[in-house]
Structures are given as C-alpha cells and as structure tokens.
Design a protein around this motif. Structure first.
Motif, short mmCIF file in Angstrom:
data_model
loop_
_atom_site.label_atom_id
_atom_site.label_comp_id
_atom_site.label_asym_id
_atom_site.label_seq_id
_atom_site.Cartn_x
_atom_site.Cartn_y
_atom_site.Cartn_z
N GLN A 153 0.83 -1.21 0.00
CA GLN A 153 0.00 0.00 0.00
C GLN A 153 0.87 1.26 0.00
N PHE A 154 1.93 1.24 0.79
CA PHE A 154 2.87 2.38 0.79
C PHE A 154 3.53 2.54 -0.57
N GLN A 155 3.88 1.40 -1.20
CA GLN A 155 4.48 1.46 -2.53
C GLN A 155 3.51 2.09 -3.54
N LEU A 156 2.24 1.72 -3.46
CA LEU A 156 1.24 2.26 -4.38
C LEU A 156 1.09 3.77 -4.21
N GLU A 157 0.99 4.23 -2.97
CA GLU A 157 0.86 5.66 -2.71
C GLU A 157 2.11 6.42 -3.16
N ASN A 158 3.28 5.82 -2.93
CA ASN A 158 4.53 6.46 -3.34
C ASN A 158 4.62 6.55 -4.86
N GLU A 159 4.18 5.50 -5.57
CA GLU A 159 4.25 5.51 -7.03
C GLU A 159 3.31 6.55 -7.62
#
Length: 421
Positions: free
Chosen positions: A325-331
């Motif tokens: 989820q953090f990766q998605l928001e960061n991307e």
C-alpha cells in the motif's frame, strides 16, 4: 559608386551543399515516421522480448499452483516375516494422497495469477518506455540533422562573405588578414559539419539498437524542421489511474490478499487418503482365508497445533500488504511529480522559444544592414562574423529547444498512458 552585395542563404550552391550533406549522412530511400519506428521497436526489441518471456514464465506458475501434490508410494519388505492368522506377511505397499483444506488450491492459483498479471504490467510499462526512448532518439536525430542544414547554410554564407572581403581587398578597402579570418572560419565550419556527421552515425546506431536491426541501417527523416515545429501540447491534469506502474502494484496487492486467505487455509487441517496392500504368503495354513493378501484403506488428518507458525504467516501477509500500500501511494506521488516537473519544463522551454524568435528577428535586421556596410567597407569583418555566429547559435538553440519540447511531450504521453495501450 559602391558595390552592394547581398548574402543569399538559399542560393543554388547552398542547395547543392545540403544535398551533399544528406548523402554523406547515408540516408535510406524511404523515410519512416516515428510511429513506424515505434512499431518496429515493439516487434523486435530484445529487452522487451525478454520481459514478455518473463511474463509467460510467471504465467506457468498458475498451473503449478493449482496442481495436486504428488501421491506417495512406499514399499516395505519384512526381513523376518510377521506371522498372522492367515499366514506370514512378507511385504507391504502403501499409497497416500494428501488433500489440503477447501479453497487452498484456489488461493494458491489466485496468488500466481495476480503475480503473472503484475509481470504483464511490467511488460506494458517496458513497452511504453521503449516508445519513449525511440521518440527521444528520433527527435535528437531530427534536431541534429536540422542543425546540419543550418551549418551547411552557414558555410555558404561564409563563402559569400569571403567573396565580399576579397572584392574589397582588390579595391584596397580591406586587408589580407580579413580574408584569412574568413578562411579560418570556413575551415572551422567544415570541421563542425564532419563532427555532426559522426554524431549522426552514433545516434542512428542507438536508434537501430532499440529496434534490434543492423546498426548501420540508414535512418531517413524527411524534413526535420517540420517534425520539430509540431507544437502539439500534451495537456493533462492528473496521473492515469490505469498506468502500468500503478496496475502492477495493484495486482501485487490482490496477490497479497490471496496470500492472507492462504495463510488462514494453511492453519486448517490437511486430509490424507491412503491404501495399504499387504502381501501374505500361503503356507498351507488350515484357514479359509489362508494366503489372501490384505487391503486396508486409510484416512489421516494433520494437526495444526503449532499456532505460532500460523500466526506468523498471517502477520507476514499483513505486513506485506501494508508495504504494498505504501508502494502504491509512493508511485502515485512519483508519477504526479514527474508530470508536474515536465509541465514546468515545458513552460520554461516555450519562454526560451519566444526569446530566440525575438532575438533572431532583431539579428536578421542587423545582419542585413551589416552586410551592406561590409560591402561598402564601413564595417569590419570581425563584427559581421560575430553577428553571423550569434545568429547561428540562436538557430541551433532554437532547434534543440524544439526537440526538447517534443521529447517532453512524449514523456507526458508515457506518464499519462494506461495499461491498455
């Protein structure tokens, strides 16, 4: 009383020089558009092919995940036969098949399927990046070839200036050193054209490498100036919701949900179905069933009593979900940032273009007056050469700026693309 000379940048000799430059650059007979080059690259690029094979390999994991475990077959031979009522038991065969908890196969299949879809989105992103790389090389090559045309025109202008200075020298209105200065500039110009030829070959080689074809294959670009002048501005407000970089992470997120389900299934018992076959030796035992082999169906159940391991699996899946989820928001943030930076650069380049156009208009008027003044021997050749060099510099900067604008437009196309392209 005075002779007046006019420098003609589009003279017949200039046109012949441009033809020579084009032939030296080794163009092919047929021009190919950017879209055609992108198609060739998508069909032949080795890195893109490798990424697609990685997706196909990942897809094979779906079949493996949904497959049953191999049954276990065992054989035992009694060195000292075990005596039974119907005769001695001398050997035994056992066949066992383990069955996971209901829904386990589906969860494993979902995990593998979502990972395969994530790999496909990586392939889609790789393809879009390939299109961007091809476009960048294409516009760099277009700018280089337009600059080569400008340099060829500049060479002809220098030759015309040499004629004017030579005429003034014959009329005692100029010094021999003035002719030498112009000749030095002509030699410098010839060297610049040769360097551009080498750079052209290097860029064409890079473009051919992206398309996986012979590195020395000629690349023809018809009318580079017209290609650079296409000012179609890419307007966008936000990131595409279906960009492959986001879709790949979303599929990994779905895979993680399936892993959470699998962790719960693995905490449940497994069942085993089996069959034992015992070989009984016939020793003339006085019994109705003497020597008859024994068959025994079996049912086994695993006991998931070590709860710490099962809790750890669930905790692992939960932590991985938070990480994804953090990766998605960061991307999402990265894509939005890249779009905004590209738009800021666009505005900056348009401002530079306006400046170059104004400067070139002013220089054009000044050069017309300076040419007349030079012919009348009322201006030094150094000043005219400086003005011509300044004009050429602005024209080259204008060409490079137009190429950068086209590349930024392609960058925005990449950043706002979706996985369906």
């Amino acid at each position: 009383m005075f002779k007046t000379y006019y420098i003609k940048p589009t003279s017949i000799s200039t046109q012949l020089m441009l033809v020579v430059v084009l032939l030296c650059f080794g163009f092919n007979l047929k021009a190919q558009s950017l879209s055609e080059l992108k198609t060739i690259a998508a069909e032949n690029n080795l890195q893109l092919k490798a990424q697609f094979k990685a997706f196909e390999a990942q897809l094979e994991g779906v079949t493996q995940a949904k497959s049953w475990q191999d049954p276990n077959l065992s054989f035992g031979y009694f060195i000292s036969p075990i005596e039974t009522r119907v005769g001695p038991q001398i050997a035994k065969f056992s066949l066992t098949q383990m069955l996971p908890w209901f829904g386990t196969f589906k969860a494993k299949g979902d995990i593998a399927a979502y990972k395969a879809e994530a790999e496909f989105e990586k392939f889609q992103d790789q393809k879009l990046k390939l299109y961007l790389n091809v476009a960048e090389k294409y516009y760099d090559l277009s700018a280089l070839r337009y600059i080569a045309e400008l340099e060829a025109k500049q060479l002809q202008i220098l030759k015309d200036l040499k004629s004017i200075v030579k005429s003034n020298y014959e009329n005692n209105k100029a010094n021999l050193v003035d002719i030498l200065r112009v000749e030095l500039q002509i030699d410098k110009q010839l060297s610049v054209i040769q360097v551009l030829k080498d750079q052209d070959q290097a860029l064409a080689t890079q473009l051919n490498q992206l398309m996986n074809r012979q590195l020395k294959t000629p690349v023809l670009i018809s009318n580079p100036k017209q290609i650079l002048d296409q000012k179609e501005v890419m307007q966008t407000d936000s990131v595409s919701k279906n960009h492959p970089r986001l879709e790949a992470i979303r599929h990994l997120k779905e895979s993680n949900k399936a892993e959470s389900v699998l962790a719960k299934k693995q905490a449940m018992p497994q069942f085993g179905l089996g069959l034992d076959y015992a070989i009984i030796q016939d020793r003339n035992v006085m019994n109705a069933g003497a020597g008859q082999d024994a068959i025994m169906p079996m049912l086994s159940v695993s006991l998931p009593i070590f709860g710490k391991k099962n809790k750890s699996r669930k905790r692992e899946a939960s932590l991985q979900g938070e990480s994804i989820q953090f990766q998605l928001e960061n991307e999402k943030t990265r894509l939005e940032t890249e779009i905004q930076v590209a738009q800021y650069k666009q505005d900056e380049l348009y401002s530079l273009l306006d400046l170059y156009e104004k400067q070139l208009l002013n220089l054009q008027d000044i050069l017309q007056l300076s040419e007349v003044a030079l012919a009348n021997a009322s201006m030094e050749i150094e000043e005219v050469l400086r003005l011509e060099e300044e004009r050429l510099l602005y024209e080259k900067q204008q060409a490079k700026t137009l190429a950068n604008l086209q590349k930024l437009n392609e960058t925005l196309i990449y950043l706002t693309s979706n996985s369906e392209l």
